[in-house]
Every structure is written in C-alpha cells, then in structure tokens.
Design a protein around this motif. Sequence first.
Motif, PDB file in Angstrom:
ATOM      1  N   SER A 312      78.041  -3.043  28.706  1.00 46.86           N
ATOM      2  CA  SER A 312      77.709  -1.843  27.934  1.00 46.86           C
ATOM      3  C   SER A 312      76.202  -1.638  27.939  1.00 46.86           C
ATOM      4  CB  SER A 312      78.215  -1.977  26.491  1.00 46.86           C
ATOM      5  OG  SER A 312      77.806  -0.881  25.707  1.00 46.86           O
ATOM      6  N   LEU A 313      75.776  -0.406  28.278  1.00 50.62           N
ATOM      7  CA  LEU A 313      74.353  -0.083  28.344  1.00 50.62           C
ATOM      8  C   LEU A 313      74.108   1.219  27.601  1.00 50.62           C
ATOM      9  CD1 LEU A 313      71.511  -0.680  29.459  1.00 50.62           C
ATOM     10  CD2 LEU A 313      72.151   0.625  31.505  1.00 50.62           C
ATOM     11  N   ASN A 314      73.117   1.170  26.693  1.00 47.46           N
ATOM     12  CA  ASN A 314      72.753   2.350  25.903  1.00 47.46           C
ATOM     13  C   ASN A 314      71.262   2.600  26.072  1.00 47.46           C
ATOM     14  OD1 ASN A 314      72.413   4.399  24.097  1.00 47.46           O
ATOM     15  ND2 ASN A 314      72.862   3.189  22.269  1.00 47.46           N
ATOM     16  N   LEU A 315      70.909   3.713  26.757  1.00 50.89           N
ATOM     17  CA  LEU A 315      69.510   4.116  26.947  1.00 50.89           C
ATOM     18  C   LEU A 315      69.286   5.397  26.163  1.00 50.89           C
ATOM     19  CD1 LEU A 315      69.219   3.527  30.806  1.00 50.89           C
ATOM     20  CD2 LEU A 315      68.699   1.933  28.956  1.00 50.89           C
ATOM     21  N   PHE A 316      68.202   5.458  25.365  1.00 48.16           N
ATOM     22  CA  PHE A 316      68.034   6.594  24.463  1.00 48.16           C
ATOM     23  C   PHE A 316      66.561   6.920  24.261  1.00 48.16           C
ATOM     24  CE2 PHE A 316      68.106   2.731  22.018  1.00 48.16           C
ATOM     25  CZ  PHE A 316      67.117   2.882  21.061  1.00 48.16           C
ATOM     26  N   CYS A 330      74.595  -0.494  38.265  1.00 50.78           N
ATOM     27  CA  CYS A 330      75.394  -0.923  37.100  1.00 50.78           C
ATOM     28  C   CYS A 330      76.887  -0.732  37.369  1.00 50.78           C
ATOM     29  CB  CYS A 330      74.979  -0.140  35.878  1.00 50.78           C
ATOM     30  SG  CYS A 330      73.233  -0.331  35.427  1.00 50.78           S
ATOM     31  N   SER A 331      77.345  -1.232  38.441  1.00 50.09           N
ATOM     32  CA  SER A 331      78.734  -1.009  38.829  1.00 50.09           C
ATOM     33  C   SER A 331      79.733  -1.720  37.933  1.00 50.09           C
ATOM     34  CB  SER A 331      78.939  -1.468  40.281  1.00 50.09           C
ATOM     35  OG  SER A 331      78.610  -2.850  40.408  1.00 50.09           O
ATOM     36  N   GLN A 332      79.288  -2.738  37.202  1.00 48.67           N
ATOM     37  CA  GLN A 332      80.198  -3.524  36.380  1.00 48.67           C
ATOM     38  C   GLN A 332      80.372  -2.952  34.972  1.00 48.67           C
ATOM     39  OE1 GLN A 332      77.103  -4.038  36.891  1.00 48.67           O
ATOM     40  NE2 GLN A 332      76.109  -5.282  35.312  1.00 48.67           N
ATOM     41  N   LEU A 333      79.637  -1.891  34.639  1.00 44.95           N
ATOM     42  CA  LEU A 333      79.676  -1.349  33.284  1.00 44.95           C
ATOM     43  C   LEU A 333      81.033  -0.746  32.942  1.00 44.95           C
ATOM     44  CD1 LEU A 333      76.229   0.451  32.836  1.00 44.95           C
ATOM     45  CD2 LEU A 333      76.888  -1.829  32.065  1.00 44.95           C
ATOM     46  N   THR A 334      81.405  -0.920  31.673  1.00 48.77           N
ATOM     47  CA  THR A 334      82.592  -0.246  31.137  1.00 48.77           C
ATOM     48  C   THR A 334      82.209   0.807  30.095  1.00 48.77           C
ATOM     49  OG1 THR A 334      82.851  -1.941  29.422  1.00 48.77           O
ATOM     50  CG2 THR A 334      84.035  -2.279  31.499  1.00 48.77           C
ATOM     51  N   LYS A 335      80.942   0.735  29.616  1.00 49.03           N
ATOM     52  CA  LYS A 335      80.467   1.695  28.621  1.00 49.03           C
ATOM     53  C   LYS A 335      79.032   2.070  28.925  1.00 49.03           C
ATOM     54  CE  LYS A 335      80.037   2.401  23.614  1.00 49.03           C
ATOM     55  NZ  LYS A 335      80.277   1.808  22.259  1.00 49.03           N
ATOM     56  N   LEU A 336      78.738   3.380  28.975  1.00 52.46           N
ATOM     57  CA  LEU A 336      77.391   3.862  29.283  1.00 52.46           C
ATOM     58  C   LEU A 336      77.057   5.022  28.354  1.00 52.46           C
ATOM     59  CD1 LEU A 336      74.824   3.895  31.026  1.00 52.46           C
ATOM     60  CD2 LEU A 336      76.038   5.469  32.583  1.00 52.46           C
ATOM     61  N   LYS A 337      75.932   4.884  27.632  1.00 49.32           N
ATOM     62  CA  LYS A 337      75.445   5.949  26.746  1.00 49.32           C
ATOM     63  C   LYS A 337      74.046   6.339  27.182  1.00 49.32           C
ATOM     64  CE  LYS A 337      76.309   5.810  22.328  1.00 49.32           C
ATOM     65  NZ  LYS A 337      76.390   5.366  20.910  1.00 49.32           N
TER      66      LYS A 337
END
Length: 879
Positions: A312-316, A330-337
């Motif tokens: 999970s990656l959250n960039l803001f 980030c091919s392994q991500l299941t959550k991206l914000k």
Amino acid sequence: MRSKGNLSLLIFMLLFILRCINHSLAYFLTNCTMIIQETPSNEVALDCADRQLVAVPDDLIKDAVSVKLGMNRIPKINKGDFCDMGRLSYLLLYGNEITVVDDGSFTDLVLLKTLDISTNKLTNVTCNMFQGLSNLTMLDLSQNKIRFIHNAAFRFLISLQTLSLRYNKLQQICDIAPIRDLPQIQEVFLSCNLFSSFETKDLPQNFSSNLNTLEISGKIRFSISTPAFPYIKTLVFFACGYHNNLQWDIPDKALLQNITDLYLDQQEISVEAIQEILQSLDSLTHFNLSFFREWGEKGLLSEMCKKATLRSLNLFQRDLNSFTSQLASCSQLTKLKLEDTYLKDLPKGSILPMRKLRFLSVSRNELNRVPFDVKHLSSLETLRLRNNLISELSCEDFMNNTNLSELYLNANQISKVGRCVFESLTNLKRLDLSDNMLTTVTDAFNNALQKLEVLNLRKNFIKCIRNDYFRHLKSLKRLNIESYLFEKAESKAFNGLKNLEELTSSLPLEGFGEITHLQLMENLTIILPSNRRFTVSESTNDQGIFFKSMKSLTVTCKSGLYYFNMEKVQSMNQLEIFKTENVLFYWQDKFTFERNTRLKTLTLTKSDLSKIRSELLQPIPHLQILDLSQSKIKSLDFLMRTNLTELRYLILADNEIDVINELVFSSLPSLTYLDLSNNPLLCECSNSGFIQWVKNNKQTMVVNTHQYKCSFPVEKQGTKLLDFDIQPCLDDGSFFFFISSTCLVVLTLLTSFIYHFLKWQLVYTFHLFLAFLYDSRKGKKQDPHQFDAFVSYNVHDEDWVYREMLPVLEGEQGWRLCLHHRDFQPGKPIIENITDAIYGSRKTICVISRHYLQSEWCSREIQIARWGRCCLAYHVQII
C-alpha cells in the motif's frame, strides 16, 4: 453521650434534607441542555459546551452517560465536581483553562470510557489524577503545557488503549516511562513536544510496552536499541512546523521486525535517510509519504516500489506530474492513493503493471478523463476519481473492471453517461455520480448492473425520471435522486426496484406513480426544491397499499410551503419516524394518523399548526419524540386530552405561546425533555403555575429556562422569566375565603348546639347583661333611689318578713322597703320588675332559706343583685 447522639442525628437529617433538595433540582439545569437522541433511551447526554462557564456546574444530572463541557473557561477540576456520576462514560473538557485537576476528581467515574482534557493549561500529571478510571480506553491530554508526568500517574488506567500527548512540553523520552503501567495500550501520540531525541536506551531498564502505534515528530534522533516496543506495528512521523529533520538509528533491524505501516510527513528528510529507513523495515507493507520533488529527481519513488513487502502506497500534497513514470515499479501494490497531488493525467503504462491493485484513489486532482490504465486493472475493486475535472465517460473506460464493486465519480463535470459505460461492471455494488452535470441517464443502467445496491445521482440537472431509467436495477437498496430541476416523473419510473429500502428524492409523493411493488421500502426522504412544479405523465397510484413497510418518511421543502396530502401516508402502517419541514396539511384531525399507530418520532416544523387539536395526536400513543417548532402554535391546551404516556422529548421552540398551563404536563408522565425557547411568554400571574412547576418538578428538564425572557408587560420586557416574583400571585384570597367559610360553618353548628341545649341559660345571661347596662346608665346619671332596700324572699317566708322584719326596718328604722307583692307593677314582665326593683334600691336584702335556695326566681334575683352596684345589706338565716 445522649446529647452527642442527638447532635449526630440532627446532622444526618440536615445532610439528608440537603441531598433531597439537590435531587429536587436535578432537572432544572441552568448551564446545560439535554442532547436529544434519535432513538430515545434511559441514557442522559448533556451538552454544557461553549457556555462561558467558570466552574463545573453543580446541577449535573447524576445519571448522565455523556457530558460535554468543552469551550468554556473552567480553571480547575475539583474533587467532588463529578461526585456520584457512576454511569458517565463520555466526558469532554477540551478548550478550557484548566491548570489543576485535584487528585481523586474522577474517583466515582468507574464506567468512564473517553476523557478529553485537550487544549488546556495543565503543566503536570499527578500521582492520583486518574484514580478510579479503571475502564477508561481513550485519554486525550494534547495541547496542554505538560512538562512532568508522575511515575505512577497511569497505574489506575488498566484498560487504556489510546493516549494522546501531542503539543505539550515533554523533553525526554524518560518522561513517557509511566506508559509501562498500561497493559492494554495500543496507540500513543507524542508529536509536537520538545524531544531532541527518542532513544530507548534512555528508558528505565526492563521497560517494555504492548504499544503497537507510535506517533512522534520534530527535529529528532530516533533510535531503537532496546526491546522497549516489541509489538509496535505502526510508526508515524508527523510534521510539526518547520525543521523536522529526522535522524534514523536502528542498529538491530530485529527490534522493528513487526513494523508494517510507516507514515512520513516530514518537510526535511534526505533521500539517504529514507533509504536507510526502508532498509531497516523488512516487513513494511504500507507507506504513507508526503512526496518531494527532490526525491523524485533522485529516483526514490522507483526505489520505494522495489520494496518486495510493500502493498500500500499513499502519496499526497505534492506535485507528482513529473514522476508518474516511476510508479511502474510498484507492480506488487494492492492499494494506491494519489490524492491532492495536482495530477492532470496518469500517462499510459504508469500504473499498468499493478495487476494486483484492488484499491485506487486519484481524488482531488485535475484529471479530465479516466486514466487509460484503469481499464486494464482487472483486479480493481474500489476506484475513487471524485473531485476532478472529468467531463466525459467512454465505453472503454471500465471495459475490463469486472471485479469493481465501488466506483466514485462524484464532484466532476460529467454531462452524459452512455449505455456502454458500465456494461462490464457486473459486480458493481456502489456507484456515486452525484454533483455532476447530468441531464439524463437514459440506458446508462443496463442489465449488467444486476448487483448494484447503492446509486447516488444527487445534485445533477435531471428534469425527468423516465420509466426505463432504473428498470434493470433489481438489487438496488439505496437510491438518491435529489435534484433541483425535477419537473416530471413517469408513472412507472420506479418499476423494477423491488429491493429498494432507502430513497432520497426531490419528487413529491404525488409524483411517484405506480410504486405498490416497493414492498421493502423503509426510509424515504423527500427534499423539495423551491418554486418548482411537478407533473406526472400518467395517472398516479390510487391503490390502497403505499409503502406498507415504510419506517421513516422525511419531507422537506427548501422554501415556501408545500401542501401535503396525508392520504398517501395513512397506508404506511409500519411508519415509526415522520418528519416534515415547510409543509402544510390538508387537514388536521383524528383521521390524519389513525393508521400510523406505531409512530415514535413526529416532526412538523416550519408549518402552520395554529389550529392544532388533540385529536391529531390521539391515535399515536407510542410517540416518544414530538417536534412542533416554528409552527405558529399559540397554546399547549391541545396536549391536555392526548394519551401520550410514552412521550419523552417535546420541542415547541419558536412558536407563539404566551401562557402555559402547567396541568398539561400531568398528562405526559414520561416527559424528560421540554424545549420552549423563543416563545413570547408573559410575566404575569397566568404563568405563575408554570414557573413554579419548572422550579419544583423532578423529572422534566426544561431547556435553557434560565434564559427565557418576558415579552409582556412592557415594563418587564427583557427580564428573565424565572426572576418574576410569583408570591403575590399565590396570595389570591383563597385562604381568606377558606377561613371565612370555615368560621361560618363552625358558628352555625355552635349556634344550633347552644340553642338546643342552653336556650334558657342564654336568656338569663342576656338579662343579666341588660341589668349590668342598666346599672351602668343609672350610675352615670346618678338618679335618686326610689327605695332604701329591695327585699328578696320566698313566698313561704312571707309570714316571717311581715311579722319580724318589716316592723323593725320600716317601723323602727324608717326604711322604705320594696316588696314584690306590694310594689311590683301589674302587667309588667316579672324579670323587668325584679331588675327595676334591684336597681331602684340602694340595697338588696335577701332572706335566705331552704325554700329560697330551691326557687328559680329567687336565684335570678340574687344573681341580678350581684351584677348590680347594690350590695347585700342583711344575711338572714332561717332554721
């Protein structure tokens, strides 16, 4: 010893009386109001916030479960402020000026769960401050000036899970050592203190905590060199102003082996420091980061995405437009914000490798179309694109998103939705298209949306609801079609919505057409725009069954008045909540709610109920909440003959009530909350009974009574209603009339008794009185006496009087005697002759014998003689 016992008994009685007095005022609150609960219960919640209080009110209801005392000016919490409040579970004291909390102040709060003392002026936490709070789970001490925490301050908080000490003056990590006494602690927030370092070696030996979330901030050296936090999972480095340079020192990665979530909101941190952090956290799965341009230029984003465990990656809050290409790693991500990142587009391929992505949010950006890569993310389950500039949806935007269950497109500029847009979304359950520019949704919701449960079309420009709009939405449970431009609804517009449970619409009930199939409908909210006309293309529904399962109905007209036909509502025999605003009824009689006998909440505000009668409420005996505010009500008499035995909340604010008959409340035995604010109450004797009831009743809390002001008479305008002196009103002459009537009755009975038993004695006494008056008059006039003496004798002694007495007194002494057989005037009453003889003589001579004593007339003569001024001259005994 006996005197001491009497003194103890007296003290006990005084304390008991004082306690009773305090209890009698339990519901006459001058500083708080009771919070109305949507579902009435026996739990009392008090709102005392923002009242300029300088102390905790002494009239708090002891059974309250929630008390809000925030935003006041309370300087101190005293021991006893919350005495006997054993049911309290929620206490807010934020935003005051508290500098001291006495030890043991919360001892009685054994059930307290939440305590908020934030934004105050506490400087230290004492040893026994939290004594008794064994069930407390959340404690907020943020935004104080705390410099010192006693080593045993938290020993009573055996259930505490969350502790906030943000924005205080703590300087060393050893200051938080007392958290070791918190066996259930889960979260500790320490951001914005004065820590120069956070090194576990400075903690006491053998220090260990069950903590799993830790928040810190500042220009700090973060070093974990001892197993002080063996269970920690979440680390938060929170930005607190500028110069937040984080120095990371983790000599042994095993000490942070459980950390899965990392939040970095630092304004000054080098790429090398982030790299070091990433290398120290082998279990990191969630990374929340305020991304900097410098990091993007050095390829940090790509490096982060290479972290094998990251999911999970959250960039803001930073501009990502130049670095979106680095997301491909980030091919392994299941959550991206990617929220608030000023994105204008997500170029092709930027997120395409994320084949496992299940959650994607690109909200609050500047996208003008759905990103190209979205349609290739077949694992996507939640997609958030709200608050962007998207104006058009194409047929290919979601063509492969077969697993998508939630789609948020609200707050965009979408004006049209074609038939093919949602064709592939066979598993979609929630769709939000609110706050767009849609004028029609023809064929948008086709056969593919068989699983759709929630649809939001609020704040669009749809004018007509057509028959084919929703006919395929067999599973829809919640629908919002509130629009300011509705003009028309076709008669079969809601056909097919057999599972609909909740509907929010701008259509009046007359515009729903055929809706008898909506058997599961429970909640209907109608929000009518102002100055709109509604038409129905075909005949409306006239069948008897209308929303038979309905439990809640709300009708609100934004401005003006909507004339409401209750005929549609009368068939809702399961209705429990009915609310209207700016609505007028065609009639108000006993037939209005005769079929709605299960009503528990009735709200009729901003209406005209000036002619309301008791018959309107009689059919709903289970009513618990009644709100008739702003409805032109002039009197409470309509409540006198109702059967509202379960009514608990009565709101009659902003009406035209001037006089209140307190007898009304005797017909409301369960009433606990009464609001009569902003009514033109009279400060006259007509309201004295109500004022006395407010002060003395032990059950009903009258909201803000101390603020009620007089509207009449003119000389009392602006004064407080409770300041009106009712004592003169209570002295209305009734007591005088009671005493008078009692005296009259007693006098009548006494007169009858005396007349029956003492008739002749009274006559005799009367004549004695007359004799006394006669003698007084004679004495004043100094009239000469006619005789020297009156001889009082019995007829049996007449011979002795003539033979012995008369020759001596008249013959030898020369007296002139008055004898009754010789000198009494014939025809004159005997009693008058006696009186005249006695008072016409200087002396009275009584010849006493046995016969004399037995004679009634002789007895009277001697009695009259005693009252007169004449005295007894001779006393003759006859043997």
